[in-house]
Motif scaffolding. Sequence first.
Motif, PDB file in Angstrom:
ATOM      1  N   ASP A 273       0.802  -1.228   0.000  1.00 30.56           N
ATOM      2  CA  ASP A 273       0.000   0.000   0.000  1.00 30.56           C
ATOM      3  C   ASP A 273       0.832   1.274   0.000  1.00 30.56           C
ATOM      4  O   ASP A 273       0.287   2.363  -0.224  1.00 30.56           O
ATOM      5  CB  ASP A 273      -0.938   0.003   1.214  1.00 30.56           C
ATOM      6  N   VAL A 274       2.141   1.153   0.244  1.00 35.90           N
ATOM      7  CA  VAL A 274       3.015   2.330   0.217  1.00 35.90           C
ATOM      8  C   VAL A 274       4.148   2.140  -0.781  1.00 35.90           C
ATOM      9  O   VAL A 274       4.242   2.851  -1.787  1.00 35.90           O
ATOM     10  CB  VAL A 274       3.586   2.648   1.615  1.00 35.90           C
ATOM     11  N   LEU A 275       5.019   1.177  -0.535  1.00 29.73           N
ATOM     12  CA  LEU A 275       6.246   1.067  -1.335  1.00 29.73           C
ATOM     13  C   LEU A 275       5.974   0.676  -2.782  1.00 29.73           C
ATOM     14  O   LEU A 275       6.791   0.990  -3.665  1.00 29.73           O
ATOM     15  CB  LEU A 275       7.199   0.067  -0.680  1.00 29.73           C
ATOM     16  N   ALA A 276       4.854   0.017  -3.044  1.00 26.75           N
ATOM     17  CA  ALA A 276       4.548  -0.385  -4.424  1.00 26.75           C
ATOM     18  C   ALA A 276       3.779   0.675  -5.205  1.00 26.75           C
ATOM     19  O   ALA A 276       3.524   0.487  -6.402  1.00 26.75           O
ATOM     20  CB  ALA A 276       3.755  -1.693  -4.414  1.00 26.75           C
ATOM     21  N   VAL A 277       3.436   1.788  -4.579  1.00 31.01           N
ATOM     22  CA  VAL A 277       2.694   2.835  -5.280  1.00 31.01           C
ATOM     23  C   VAL A 277       3.622   3.527  -6.271  1.00 31.01           C
ATOM     24  O   VAL A 277       4.722   3.961  -5.904  1.00 31.01           O
ATOM     25  CB  VAL A 277       2.120   3.857  -4.277  1.00 31.01           C
ATOM     26  N   PRO A 278       3.229   3.664  -7.516  1.00 31.86           N
ATOM     27  CA  PRO A 278       4.116   4.291  -8.509  1.00 31.86           C
ATOM     28  C   PRO A 278       4.520   5.707  -8.114  1.00 31.86           C
ATOM     29  O   PRO A 278       3.681   6.528  -7.730  1.00 31.86           O
ATOM     30  CB  PRO A 278       3.263   4.304  -9.778  1.00 31.86           C
ATOM     31  N   GLY A 279       5.824   5.975  -8.192  1.00 34.69           N
ATOM     32  CA  GLY A 279       6.340   7.314  -7.944  1.00 34.69           C
ATOM     33  C   GLY A 279       6.519   7.694  -6.495  1.00 34.69           C
ATOM     34  O   GLY A 279       6.885   8.839  -6.198  1.00 34.69           O
ATOM     35  N   VAL A 280       6.275   6.784  -5.551  1.00 28.88           N
ATOM     36  CA  VAL A 280       6.337   7.169  -4.148  1.00 28.88           C
ATOM     37  C   VAL A 280       7.757   7.554  -3.744  1.00 28.88           C
ATOM     38  O   VAL A 280       8.710   6.823  -4.002  1.00 28.88           O
ATOM     39  CB  VAL A 280       5.791   6.062  -3.221  1.00 28.88           C
ATOM     40  N   THR A 281       7.907   8.716  -3.152  1.00 27.45           N
ATOM     41  CA  THR A 281       9.189   9.142  -2.580  1.00 27.45           C
ATOM     42  C   THR A 281       9.013   9.686  -1.171  1.00 27.45           C
ATOM     43  O   THR A 281       9.992  10.014  -0.510  1.00 27.45           O
ATOM     44  CB  THR A 281       9.863  10.232  -3.444  1.00 27.45           C
ATOM     45  N   LYS A 282       7.762   9.769  -0.716  1.00 23.93           N
ATOM     46  CA  LYS A 282       7.507  10.263   0.628  1.00 23.93           C
ATOM     47  C   LYS A 282       6.231   9.626   1.160  1.00 23.93           C
ATOM     48  O   LYS A 282       5.276   9.379   0.410  1.00 23.93           O
ATOM     49  CB  LYS A 282       7.370  11.793   0.605  1.00 23.93           C
ATOM     50  N   VAL A 283       6.201   9.358   2.478  1.00 21.06           N
ATOM     51  CA  VAL A 283       5.003   8.846   3.130  1.00 21.06           C
ATOM     52  C   VAL A 283       4.761   9.657   4.397  1.00 21.06           C
ATOM     53  O   VAL A 283       5.704   9.990   5.122  1.00 21.06           O
ATOM     54  CB  VAL A 283       5.123   7.334   3.449  1.00 21.06           C
ATOM     55  N   ILE A 284       3.505  10.009   4.622  1.00 24.06           N
ATOM     56  CA  ILE A 284       3.096  10.614   5.890  1.00 24.06           C
ATOM     57  C   ILE A 284       2.392   9.523   6.688  1.00 24.06           C
ATOM     58  O   ILE A 284       1.353   9.009   6.266  1.00 24.06           O
ATOM     59  CB  ILE A 284       2.162  11.818   5.676  1.00 24.06           C
ATOM     60  N   MET A 285       2.956   9.161   7.833  1.00 23.37           N
ATOM     61  CA  MET A 285       2.463   8.043   8.619  1.00 23.37           C
ATOM     62  C   MET A 285       1.754   8.560   9.864  1.00 23.37           C
ATOM     63  O   MET A 285       2.344   9.242  10.692  1.00 23.37           O
ATOM     64  CB  MET A 285       3.630   7.128   9.007  1.00 23.37           C
ATOM     65  N   MET A 286       0.463   8.260   9.960  1.00 24.41           N
ATOM     66  CA  MET A 286      -0.324   8.627  11.133  1.00 24.41           C
ATOM     67  C   MET A 286      -1.071   7.394  11.619  1.00 24.41           C
ATOM     68  O   MET A 286      -2.135   7.055  11.122  1.00 24.41           O
ATOM     69  CB  MET A 286      -1.308   9.748  10.801  1.00 24.41           C
ATOM     70  N   LEU A 287      -0.512   6.737  12.588  1.00 24.36           N
ATOM     71  CA  LEU A 287      -1.073   5.488  13.114  1.00 24.36           C
ATOM     72  C   LEU A 287      -0.849   5.418  14.618  1.00 24.36           C
ATOM     73  O   LEU A 287      -0.034   6.155  15.170  1.00 24.36           O
ATOM     74  CB  LEU A 287      -0.417   4.284  12.425  1.00 24.36           C
ATOM     75  N   GLY A 288      -1.582   4.504  15.248  1.00 28.87           N
ATOM     76  CA  GLY A 288      -1.375   4.262  16.675  1.00 28.87           C
ATOM     77  C   GLY A 288      -2.625   4.379  17.522  1.00 28.87           C
ATOM     78  O   GLY A 288      -2.731   3.710  18.555  1.00 28.87           O
ATOM     79  N   ILE A 289      -3.601   5.195  17.106  1.00 30.12           N
ATOM     80  CA  ILE A 289      -4.769   5.390  17.958  1.00 30.12           C
ATOM     81  C   ILE A 289      -5.570   4.108  18.120  1.00 30.12           C
ATOM     82  O   ILE A 289      -6.125   3.839  19.197  1.00 30.12           O
ATOM     83  CB  ILE A 289      -5.671   6.532  17.422  1.00 30.12           C
ATOM     84  N   ASN A 290      -5.630   3.274  17.093  1.00 30.78           N
ATOM     85  CA  ASN A 290      -6.391   2.035  17.221  1.00 30.78           C
ATOM     86  C   ASN A 290      -5.642   0.984  18.028  1.00 30.78           C
ATOM     87  O   ASN A 290      -6.271   0.176  18.725  1.00 30.78           O
ATOM     88  CB  ASN A 290      -6.764   1.506  15.840  1.00 30.78           C
ATOM     89  N   ASP A 291      -4.317   0.990  17.968  1.00 30.14           N
ATOM     90  CA  ASP A 291      -3.560   0.122  18.872  1.00 30.14           C
ATOM     91  C   ASP A 291      -3.865   0.492  20.322  1.00 30.14           C
ATOM     92  O   ASP A 291      -4.003  -0.380  21.185  1.00 30.14           O
ATOM     93  CB  ASP A 291      -2.058   0.263  18.594  1.00 30.14           C
ATOM     94  N   ILE A 292      -3.984   1.791  20.577  1.00 26.59           N
ATOM     95  CA  ILE A 292      -4.301   2.267  21.923  1.00 26.59           C
ATOM     96  C   ILE A 292      -5.729   1.887  22.299  1.00 26.59           C
ATOM     97  O   ILE A 292      -5.995   1.361  23.393  1.00 26.59           O
ATOM     98  CB  ILE A 292      -4.103   3.793  22.003  1.00 26.59           C
TER      99      ILE A 292
END
Length: 416
Positions: A273-292
């Motif tokens: 879902d991230v590294l295989a996306v064509p042209g990806v050079t940046k990712v904004i990662m917002m995760l953790g609330i559901n683990d909590i």
Amino acid sequence: MTLTGLIGLPSAALSAQLVWLGAFAHVPTAYNQSALVTTTVRDGNPRNVPAGYAPLPAYRAETTVREVVRLSAAARSIRVRLSNEFSGKELRIGEAHIALAAENGEIVTGSDHVLAFAGRQGALIPAGAPLLSDPVDWPLSTLSKLAVTIFYPNETVPPAHTLYALNAWAAPGNQAGARTLMDAIAARSGNHLSEVDVVPQGGSHTVVCFGDSVTEGVASTVGAFRSWPDRLAERLQANRTTRGWSVVNAGIGSNRLLHDTPSTSALSRFDRDVLAVPGVTKVIMMLGINDIQYSRRNPAEAVSADEIMAAMGQLIARAHARGVEVIGGTITAFEGSSSYSPEGEAIRTKVNAWIRSSGMFDGVADFDAATRDPFRPGQLAGTVDSGGHLHPNDTGYAMMGDAVDLKLFARQERSD
């Protein structure tokens, strides 16, 4: 089994020579067959809830499904990616079309294009596989709204990822090329469309927004493209120094870093879902609330702040190994929501402090600071709360999109 639509033809060779960017996504996930789990809500009383995405009723044979999406960048050519990756059965595509979207599920007259797959009108997608369409040469302006329509000749299980912020319609018979769908009803799920790629008019980079329901845009106005990634796309395209960027929203409601239920975990889906996306050079990662939150709902899967930070560190390392920069998004406030606890708030506070100060990330988007109540920082500000004390409203999502520093993107543009 016939691999219809997968045999390489000259169009596929031409596609391989083009530079593609991801310009829209609604990432796939799996249905969860687990039994109900017992959770404890805020009043201390237990209740039974589904463990994950409950299977939806199948689309009947001879059904057309239309879904409306929006491109985040201008295009010279486009293609779509269909996903059968979480099914154990082949998926038959009878016919697929793409057109400019009008209102209420209609398409703009004269804009309809038939999608081909290795030169053929239909396709048979093997179990567990995706499928790219042939390119369509079609100049499109940035933020164009497109209607993707698929005719299913056979009874078909709809995708598991419910359309929380997008519009879709289902109608009887083959109406793939129709301007107006007759006898259509709203569809909870879409048509196996997981991505739209573009050959850009001038861009060279894709940023993937990787997260949960707050990234997906749950509780925003449905069909209005008001998630924070949508707002970021608008800002990037309005600034001449950052117009070379496209935006892909890879949010999944209830997504967790460390456990699959109720959707494929971030650690397991990151490559697709991230590294295989064509042209990806940046990712904004917002995760953790559901683990909590799930630490309270299901104590058997409780996690600590250190485990959340270690999981984020793994994703950072995997991204950096592929030359992809990672912007850390702080976790927004959730006091007052059904799964709030002081212990969970302590975890959120610790993780956010680490995101801001650890130096692990290539940049920080302080979504928490942008949306919290200045007098009660454990809560969303009243003006941005959609009502459940967890998801922002349209105003809150706009503030989150505005919290991303465009200098992080202009810098990479200048280095090209």
